[in-house]
Design a protein around this motif. Structure first.
Motif, PDB file in Angstrom:
ATOM      1  N   ALA A  50      60.018  14.599  22.892  1.00  0.00           N
ATOM      2  CA  ALA A  50      61.293  15.331  22.915  1.00  0.00           C
ATOM      3  C   ALA A  50      61.094  16.661  22.178  1.00  0.00           C
ATOM      4  CB  ALA A  50      62.376  14.512  22.231  1.00  0.00           C
ATOM      5  N   ARG A  51      61.769  17.687  22.659  1.00  0.00           N
ATOM      6  CA  ARG A  51      61.592  18.997  22.052  1.00  0.00           C
ATOM      7  C   ARG A  51      62.855  19.833  22.230  1.00  0.00           C
ATOM      8  NH1 ARG A  51      59.469  18.660  27.036  1.00  0.00           N
ATOM      9  NH2 ARG A  51      59.570  20.446  28.418  1.00  0.00           N
ATOM     10  N   THR A  52      62.887  20.961  21.561  1.00  0.00           N
ATOM     11  CA  THR A  52      64.004  21.891  21.694  1.00  0.00           C
ATOM     12  C   THR A  52      63.573  23.028  22.609  1.00  0.00           C
ATOM     13  OG1 THR A  52      64.744  21.362  19.464  1.00  0.00           O
ATOM     14  CG2 THR A  52      65.598  23.385  20.440  1.00  0.00           C
ATOM     15  N   GLY A  53      64.417  23.343  23.590  1.00  0.00           N
ATOM     16  CA  GLY A  53      64.139  24.442  24.505  1.00  0.00           C
ATOM     17  C   GLY A  53      65.261  25.462  24.455  1.00  0.00           C
ATOM     18  N   ARG A  54      65.198  26.425  25.327  1.00  0.00           N
ATOM     19  CA  ARG A  54      66.224  27.468  25.389  1.00  0.00           C
ATOM     20  C   ARG A  54      66.768  27.560  26.806  1.00  0.00           C
ATOM     21  NH1 ARG A  54      67.756  29.076  20.634  1.00  0.00           N
ATOM     22  NH2 ARG A  54      66.073  29.361  19.168  1.00  0.00           N
ATOM     23  N   ASN A  55      68.073  27.709  26.904  1.00  0.00           N
ATOM     24  CA  ASN A  55      68.704  27.968  28.191  1.00  0.00           C
ATOM     25  C   ASN A  55      68.389  29.424  28.538  1.00  0.00           C
ATOM     26  OD1 ASN A  55      70.482  28.801  30.212  1.00  0.00           O
ATOM     27  ND2 ASN A  55      72.055  27.355  29.564  1.00  0.00           N
TER      28      ASN A  55
ATOM     29  N   ILE B  71      68.724  23.993  23.500  1.00  0.00           N
ATOM     30  CA  ILE B  71      69.077  22.727  24.141  1.00  0.00           C
ATOM     31  C   ILE B  71      68.017  21.694  23.797  1.00  0.00           C
ATOM     32  CG2 ILE B  71      70.370  23.744  26.054  1.00  0.00           C
ATOM     33  CD1 ILE B  71      67.883  23.373  27.804  1.00  0.00           C
ATOM     34  N   LYS B  72      68.442  20.444  23.791  1.00  0.00           N
ATOM     35  CA  LYS B  72      67.502  19.359  23.520  1.00  0.00           C
ATOM     36  C   LYS B  72      66.933  18.860  24.847  1.00  0.00           C
ATOM     37  CE  LYS B  72      69.651  17.755  19.284  1.00  0.00           C
ATOM     38  NZ  LYS B  72      70.281  16.629  18.589  1.00  0.00           N
ATOM     39  N   ILE B  73      65.615  18.766  24.911  1.00  0.00           N
ATOM     40  CA  ILE B  73      64.931  18.243  26.091  1.00  0.00           C
ATOM     41  C   ILE B  73      64.363  16.890  25.692  1.00  0.00           C
ATOM     42  CG2 ILE B  73      63.078  18.613  27.764  1.00  0.00           C
ATOM     43  CD1 ILE B  73      63.335  21.639  27.108  1.00  0.00           C
ATOM     44  N   GLY B  74      64.773  15.853  26.399  1.00  0.00           N
ATOM     45  CA  GLY B  74      64.357  14.496  26.061  1.00  0.00           C
ATOM     46  C   GLY B  74      62.895  14.222  26.366  1.00  0.00           C
ATOM     47  N   ALA B  75      62.383  13.173  25.773  1.00  0.00           N
ATOM     48  CA  ALA B  75      61.014  12.743  26.041  1.00  0.00           C
ATOM     49  C   ALA B  75      60.919  12.290  27.498  1.00  0.00           C
ATOM     50  CB  ALA B  75      60.640  11.599  25.111  1.00  0.00           C
ATOM     51  N   SER B  76      59.748  12.456  28.092  1.00  0.00           N
ATOM     52  CA  SER B  76      59.575  12.045  29.479  1.00  0.00           C
ATOM     53  C   SER B  76      58.147  11.580  29.721  1.00  0.00           C
ATOM     54  CB  SER B  76      59.913  13.201  30.431  1.00  0.00           C
ATOM     55  OG  SER B  76      59.001  14.260  30.253  1.00  0.00           O
TER      56      SER B  76
END
Length: 103
Positions: A61-66, A73-78
């Motif tokens: 999981a990491r933090t990204g940008r719109n 925004i939070k990007i979940g683990a995948s």
């Protein structure tokens, strides 16, 4: 560079090479891919000597940008399937051959 090969073209090529019907080739390819996906989906690896290895890749999981607003925004683990070609299976650019010297 080689042109992309569609699944239908792959089925046709396998059917021709193995001298079987297209439906039999499609079923075999479907089973082959399903088996690989099922095993890798459970966290395993599939190694085909001389071709490559299929394995599961895990992204934390990491933090990204719109990109439109710049908001965090939070990007979940995948999890996804990865493939690493073997040295023998990877396309290599052949070195030019030198002309043989005559004695």
């Amino acid at each position: 560079m080689a042109e992309n090969l569609t699944k239908a073209e792959l089925v046709e090529a396998v059917a021709k090479a193995a001298d079987i019907t297209k439906s039999a080739a499609a079923a075999a390819i479907g089973c082959f891919l399903g088996t690989i996906a099922g095993h890798v989906g459970k966290g395993g690896k599939v190694t085909l000597v001389g071709f490559g290895t299929f394995s599961q890749k895990v992204r934390k999981a990491r933090t990204g940008r719109n990109p439109q607003t710049g908001a965090a925004i939070k990007i979940g683990a995948s999890k996804s399937m990865g493939f690493k070609a073997s040295k023998a299976g990877a396309a290599k650019k052949a070195a030019p051959k030198k002309a043989a010297k005559k004695k």
